[in-house]
Design a protein around this motif. Structure first.
Motif, PDB file in Angstrom:
ATOM      1  N   SER A  68       0.816  -1.223   0.000  1.00 13.60           N
ATOM      2  CA  SER A  68       0.000   0.000   0.000  1.00 13.60           C
ATOM      3  C   SER A  68       0.847   1.270   0.000  1.00 13.60           C
ATOM      4  O   SER A  68       0.335   2.356  -0.251  1.00 13.60           O
TER       5      SER A  68
ATOM      6  N   ASN B 262      -2.106   0.810  -6.185  1.00 14.32           N
ATOM      7  CA  ASN B 262      -3.383   0.906  -6.908  1.00 14.32           C
ATOM      8  C   ASN B 262      -3.734  -0.407  -7.623  1.00 14.32           C
ATOM      9  O   ASN B 262      -4.871  -0.877  -7.543  1.00 14.32           O
TER      10      ASN B 262
ATOM     11  N   PHE C 247      -4.670  -3.099  -5.000  1.00  9.99           N
ATOM     12  CA  PHE C 247      -5.990  -2.842  -4.406  1.00  9.99           C
ATOM     13  C   PHE C 247      -7.106  -3.289  -5.344  1.00  9.99           C
ATOM     14  O   PHE C 247      -8.050  -3.969  -4.926  1.00  9.99           O
TER      15      PHE C 247
ATOM     16  N   ASP D 126      -9.547   4.642  -7.238  1.00  9.93           N
ATOM     17  CA  ASP D 126      -8.470   4.585  -6.250  1.00  9.93           C
ATOM     18  C   ASP D 126      -7.470   5.730  -6.438  1.00  9.93           C
ATOM     19  O   ASP D 126      -7.018   6.327  -5.453  1.00  9.93           O
TER      20      ASP D 126
ATOM     21  N   LYS E 202      -9.118   8.900  -5.265  1.00 14.60           N
ATOM     22  CA  LYS E 202      -9.117   8.919  -3.794  1.00 14.60           C
ATOM     23  C   LYS E 202      -7.766   9.401  -3.260  1.00 14.60           C
ATOM     24  O   LYS E 202      -7.707  10.151  -2.286  1.00 14.60           O
ATOM     25  N   ASP E 203      -6.686   8.982  -3.933  1.00 15.92           N
ATOM     26  CA  ASP E 203      -5.339   9.391  -3.511  1.00 15.92           C
ATOM     27  C   ASP E 203      -5.112  10.897  -3.666  1.00 15.92           C
ATOM     28  O   ASP E 203      -4.316  11.481  -2.928  1.00 15.92           O
TER      29      ASP E 203
END
Length: 307
Positions: free
Chosen positions: A147, A154, A157, A194, A197-198
């Motif tokens: 992670s 990414n 995940f 994802d 979101k980052d």
């Protein structure tokens, strides 16, 4: 209210807070959504020949899905364990609720959930046992190491999110060009979510040593990468809508996806307050609508008399 009822009400509130803290820590609501998605995709996409009656009484399918859910819940707990410091900054309300439970209870639940999953998996077959043993190891390894590695976080995940669906695909041995394009579409959507979101947690990620595309390349370059990914997703959705045919409900979903993608691009480049958050939730909601579209499409073709 009497003095006796006040402690009782406080105790009840404390217990509710503990329960909510545990459910959020284990990502229970995400697991519920994935369970729904697994059942819909299994019966209406992977399972082409089996009747509804045979599907209901196929205990192996239900055990595999239950194993997936238990592993996902355990994965949520171990991910929360490693992300605890960052979550206190980016998810303060959730972290406050989780603090009602001691760490040992979360870790005990993690062990029990994994053990139950592996126990059920072994009951089905040794291959299913190995499949979930690998899944649980990868979720731990992702939380522990992967992670914090740029791009790999990414990819891992998204791959772990799709892992249970891959298991059902192997179980039914249903391979087709349509499923390949569906997998590419879902992979791209989840990857975009994802990365987006980052961009929202960029500062916190940098502070706690999480190397992401957003904090390594900056928002401008990340936005360009997202634009490329969104264009590819748009092309894939058009291919799916044309290939499936507009007599199918799911084809209209993919056609409407182009509008959602254009709206996401507009919000990313407008870059006003909360636009990134809005685009993130729009894409998440659209995936949920996709599950509903698959459900309706499956019912329409298998059981048209219900509609």
């Amino acid at each position: 209210m009497t003095n006796e009822t006040k402690p009782a009400s406080r105790n009840a509130l404390y217990r509710v807070s503990q329960l909510m803290g545990f459910l959020l820590g284990a990502r229970f609501f995400v697991a519920v959504l994935l369970t729904f998605a697994l059942y819909v995709s299994t019966f209406f996409l992977f399972n082409r020949e089996e009747s509804f009656r045979n599907f209901v009484f196929d205990y192996k399918v239900h055990f595999i899905i239950i194993c997936s859910v238990l592993s996902i819940l355990a994965g949520g707990i171990i991910n929360r364990f490693y992300d605890k410091e960052k979550d206190q900054l980016v998810k303060p309300f959730r972290s406050r609720l989780q603090n009602f439970l001691k760490e040992k209870y979360f870790l005990t639940a993690y062990v029990i959930l994994n053990a139950l999953s592996l126990g059920l998996a072994f009951f089905v077959s040794h291959r299913v046992f190995i499949f979930f043993l690998i899944y649980q190891f990868l979720m731990w390894f992702y939380s522990h190491k992967l992670s914090k590695i740029i791009v790999l976080n990414n990819f891992t995940f998204v791959a772990l999110t799709l892992y249970p669906f891959f298991g059902m695909l192997i179980y039914y041995q249903t391979f087709s060009l349509k499923i390949l394009f569906l997998a590419i579409f879902l992979f791209l959507m989840l990857f975009i979510i994802d990365v987006t979101k980052d961009t929202l947690t960029r500062n916190a990620d940098k502070m706690f040593g999480y190397e992401t595309i957003a904090n390594r390349l900056g928002f401008q370059n990340t936005r360009s990468i997202l634009l490329i990914l969104l264009i590819i997703t748009l092309i894939v959705s058009l291919i799916l809508s044309i290939g499936i045919g507009f007599k199918n409900i799911i084809a209209w979903y993919f056609l409407l996806t182009t509008i959602v993608i254009l709206g996401t691009v507009y919000m990313l480049f407008r870059n006003q307050k909360n636009d990134k958050f809005k685009s993130l939730n729009l894409l998440r909601l659209w995936i949920f609508f996709g599950i509903l579209a698959m459900l309706l499409d499956g019912i329409y073709h298998k059981y048209p008399w219900l509609i």
